[in-house]
Design a protein around this motif. Structure first.
Motif, PDB file in Angstrom:
ATOM      1  N   LYS A   1       0.853  -1.182   0.000  1.00  0.00           N
ATOM      2  CA  LYS A   1       0.000   0.000   0.000  1.00  0.00           C
ATOM      3  C   LYS A   1       0.894   1.238   0.000  1.00  0.00           C
ATOM      4  O   LYS A   1       1.886   1.295   0.725  1.00  0.00           O
ATOM      5  CB  LYS A   1      -0.880   0.010   1.244  1.00  0.00           C
ATOM      6  N   ILE A   2       0.561   2.209  -0.841  1.00  0.00           N
ATOM      7  CA  ILE A   2       1.334   3.447  -0.913  1.00  0.00           C
ATOM      8  C   ILE A   2       0.376   4.627  -0.942  1.00  0.00           C
ATOM      9  O   ILE A   2      -0.674   4.564  -1.580  1.00  0.00           O
ATOM     10  CB  ILE A   2       2.281   3.451  -2.130  1.00  0.00           C
ATOM     11  N   THR A   3       0.721   5.668  -0.214  1.00  0.00           N
ATOM     12  CA  THR A   3      -0.082   6.882  -0.173  1.00  0.00           C
ATOM     13  C   THR A   3       0.773   8.039  -0.645  1.00  0.00           C
ATOM     14  O   THR A   3       1.856   8.277  -0.103  1.00  0.00           O
ATOM     15  CB  THR A   3      -0.580   7.171   1.255  1.00  0.00           C
ATOM     16  N   PHE A   4       0.306   8.731  -1.677  1.00  0.00           N
ATOM     17  CA  PHE A   4       0.983   9.929  -2.160  1.00  0.00           C
ATOM     18  C   PHE A   4       0.243  11.141  -1.612  1.00  0.00           C
ATOM     19  O   PHE A   4      -0.956  11.295  -1.829  1.00  0.00           O
ATOM     20  CB  PHE A   4       0.949   9.995  -3.693  1.00  0.00           C
ATOM     21  N   MET A   5       0.949  11.997  -0.894  1.00  0.00           N
ATOM     22  CA  MET A   5       0.384  13.260  -0.421  1.00  0.00           C
ATOM     23  C   MET A   5       0.668  14.310  -1.493  1.00  0.00           C
ATOM     24  O   MET A   5       1.647  14.195  -2.226  1.00  0.00           O
ATOM     25  CB  MET A   5       1.031  13.666   0.902  1.00  0.00           C
ATOM     26  N   PRO A   6      -0.163  15.361  -1.593  1.00  0.00           N
ATOM     27  CA  PRO A   6       0.129  16.418  -2.574  1.00  0.00           C
ATOM     28  C   PRO A   6       1.503  17.041  -2.320  1.00  0.00           C
ATOM     29  O   PRO A   6       2.027  16.987  -1.204  1.00  0.00           O
ATOM     30  CB  PRO A   6      -0.982  17.439  -2.332  1.00  0.00           C
ATOM     31  N   LEU A   7       2.073  17.618  -3.359  1.00  0.00           N
ATOM     32  CA  LEU A   7       3.380  18.255  -3.240  1.00  0.00           C
ATOM     33  C   LEU A   7       3.340  19.371  -2.206  1.00  0.00           C
ATOM     34  O   LEU A   7       2.302  19.992  -1.993  1.00  0.00           O
ATOM     35  CB  LEU A   7       3.822  18.838  -4.586  1.00  0.00           C
ATOM     36  N   SER A   8       4.477  19.631  -1.586  1.00  0.00           N
ATOM     37  CA  SER A   8       4.594  20.729  -0.636  1.00  0.00           C
ATOM     38  C   SER A   8       4.405  22.050  -1.383  1.00  0.00           C
ATOM     39  O   SER A   8       4.777  22.167  -2.552  1.00  0.00           O
ATOM     40  CB  SER A   8       5.963  20.708   0.029  1.00  0.00           C
ATOM     41  N   MET A   9       3.852  23.041  -0.708  1.00  0.00           N
ATOM     42  CA  MET A   9       3.556  24.337  -1.313  1.00  0.00           C
ATOM     43  C   MET A   9       4.796  24.930  -1.983  1.00  0.00           C
ATOM     44  O   MET A   9       5.828  25.102  -1.346  1.00  0.00           O
ATOM     45  CB  MET A   9       3.041  25.293  -0.241  1.00  0.00           C
ATOM     46  N   GLY A  10       4.686  25.182  -3.282  1.00  0.00           N
ATOM     47  CA  GLY A  10       5.767  25.817  -4.026  1.00  0.00           C
ATOM     48  C   GLY A  10       6.966  24.931  -4.302  1.00  0.00           C
ATOM     49  O   GLY A  10       7.988  25.409  -4.770  1.00  0.00           O
ATOM     50  N   LYS A  11       6.856  23.639  -4.037  1.00  0.00           N
ATOM     51  CA  LYS A  11       7.988  22.732  -4.246  1.00  0.00           C
ATOM     52  C   LYS A  11       7.605  21.653  -5.245  1.00  0.00           C
ATOM     53  O   LYS A  11       6.454  21.507  -5.609  1.00  0.00           O
ATOM     54  CB  LYS A  11       8.403  22.097  -2.924  1.00  0.00           C
ATOM     55  N   LYS A  12       8.573  20.880  -5.660  1.00  0.00           N
ATOM     56  CA  LYS A  12       8.333  19.777  -6.585  1.00  0.00           C
ATOM     57  C   LYS A  12       8.486  18.438  -5.896  1.00  0.00           C
ATOM     58  O   LYS A  12       8.739  17.420  -6.523  1.00  0.00           O
ATOM     59  CB  LYS A  12       9.278  19.889  -7.778  1.00  0.00           C
ATOM     60  N   THR A  13       8.372  18.450  -4.553  1.00  0.00           N
ATOM     61  CA  THR A  13       8.462  17.215  -3.788  1.00  0.00           C
ATOM     62  C   THR A  13       7.272  17.102  -2.847  1.00  0.00           C
ATOM     63  O   THR A  13       6.681  18.106  -2.449  1.00  0.00           O
ATOM     64  CB  THR A  13       9.760  17.155  -2.946  1.00  0.00           C
ATOM     65  N   GLY A  14       6.923  15.883  -2.501  1.00  0.00           N
ATOM     66  CA  GLY A  14       5.829  15.627  -1.575  1.00  0.00           C
ATOM     67  C   GLY A  14       6.128  14.386  -0.750  1.00  0.00           C
ATOM     68  O   GLY A  14       7.066  13.644  -1.042  1.00  0.00           O
ATOM     69  N   ALA A  15       5.336  14.164   0.268  1.00  0.00           N
ATOM     70  CA  ALA A  15       5.531  13.011   1.147  1.00  0.00           C
ATOM     71  C   ALA A  15       4.779  11.797   0.618  1.00  0.00           C
ATOM     72  O   ALA A  15       3.748  11.920  -0.036  1.00  0.00           O
ATOM     73  CB  ALA A  15       5.036  13.340   2.553  1.00  0.00           C
ATOM     74  N   MET A  16       5.323  10.629   0.903  1.00  0.00           N
ATOM     75  CA  MET A  16       4.659   9.375   0.566  1.00  0.00           C
ATOM     76  C   MET A  16       4.887   8.403   1.707  1.00  0.00           C
ATOM     77  O   MET A  16       5.857   8.515   2.461  1.00  0.00           O
ATOM     78  CB  MET A  16       5.176   8.803  -0.737  1.00  0.00           C
ATOM     79  N   PHE A  17       3.959   7.496   1.862  1.00  0.00           N
ATOM     80  CA  PHE A  17       4.046   6.479   2.902  1.00  0.00           C
ATOM     81  C   PHE A  17       3.789   5.133   2.256  1.00  0.00           C
ATOM     82  O   PHE A  17       2.859   4.986   1.472  1.00  0.00           O
ATOM     83  CB  PHE A  17       3.012   6.742   4.003  1.00  0.00           C
ATOM     84  N   THR A  18       4.623   4.150   2.572  1.00  0.00           N
ATOM     85  CA  THR A  18       4.429   2.806   2.048  1.00  0.00           C
ATOM     86  C   THR A  18       4.217   1.841   3.198  1.00  0.00           C
ATOM     87  O   THR A  18       4.772   2.019   4.274  1.00  0.00           O
ATOM     88  CB  THR A  18       5.634   2.333   1.207  1.00  0.00           C
ATOM     89  N   ALA A  19       3.407   0.847   2.961  1.00  0.00           N
ATOM     90  CA  ALA A  19       3.135  -0.182   3.961  1.00  0.00           C
ATOM     91  C   ALA A  19       3.218  -1.546   3.271  1.00  0.00           C
ATOM     92  O   ALA A  19       2.216  -2.072   2.806  1.00  0.00           O
ATOM     93  CB  ALA A  19       1.766   0.028   4.596  1.00  0.00           C
TER      94      ALA A  19
END
Length: 93
Positions: free
Chosen positions: A21-39
């Motif tokens: 299972k993987i969750t993609f969070m939206p990108l950080s404000m003004g950046k080209k990176t975001g958080a993700m969580f894998t299980a």
């Protein structure tokens, strides 16, 4: 595909072809990176960071020092390395 479309349609929870299972969070404000969580199955949850970029109407998603071409499908999406499907994601059941 645009980054905005990814945020509105795909920045949510998915399951890959291995049952992870993987969750993609939206990108950080003004950046080209975001958080993700894998299980992974029977493993603790891990956190990480992913990056996105658009080029000529194509979307690329990167994590763990690799970059994949984002290819939407009717029931999910695939991440391709060249012409090879590296990951195939569908909605969790």
């Amino acid at each position: 595909m645009t980054i905005y479309e990814f945020h509105t349609k795909y920045a949510t929870e998915w399951v890959d072809q291995y049952g992870t299972k993987i969750t993609f969070m939206p990108l950080s404000m003004g950046k080209k990176t975001g958080a993700m969580f894998t299980a992974p199955k029977d493993q603790p949850q891990l956190g990480g960071e992913y990056s996105m970029r658009e080029e000529h109407g194509r979307l690329y998603l990167g994590w763990y020092s690799r970059e994949y071409f984002f290819s939407p499908m009717a029931d999910g999406f695939e991440l391709l390395e060249g012409n090879t499907v590296a990951y195939s994601f569908t909605r969790p059941v």
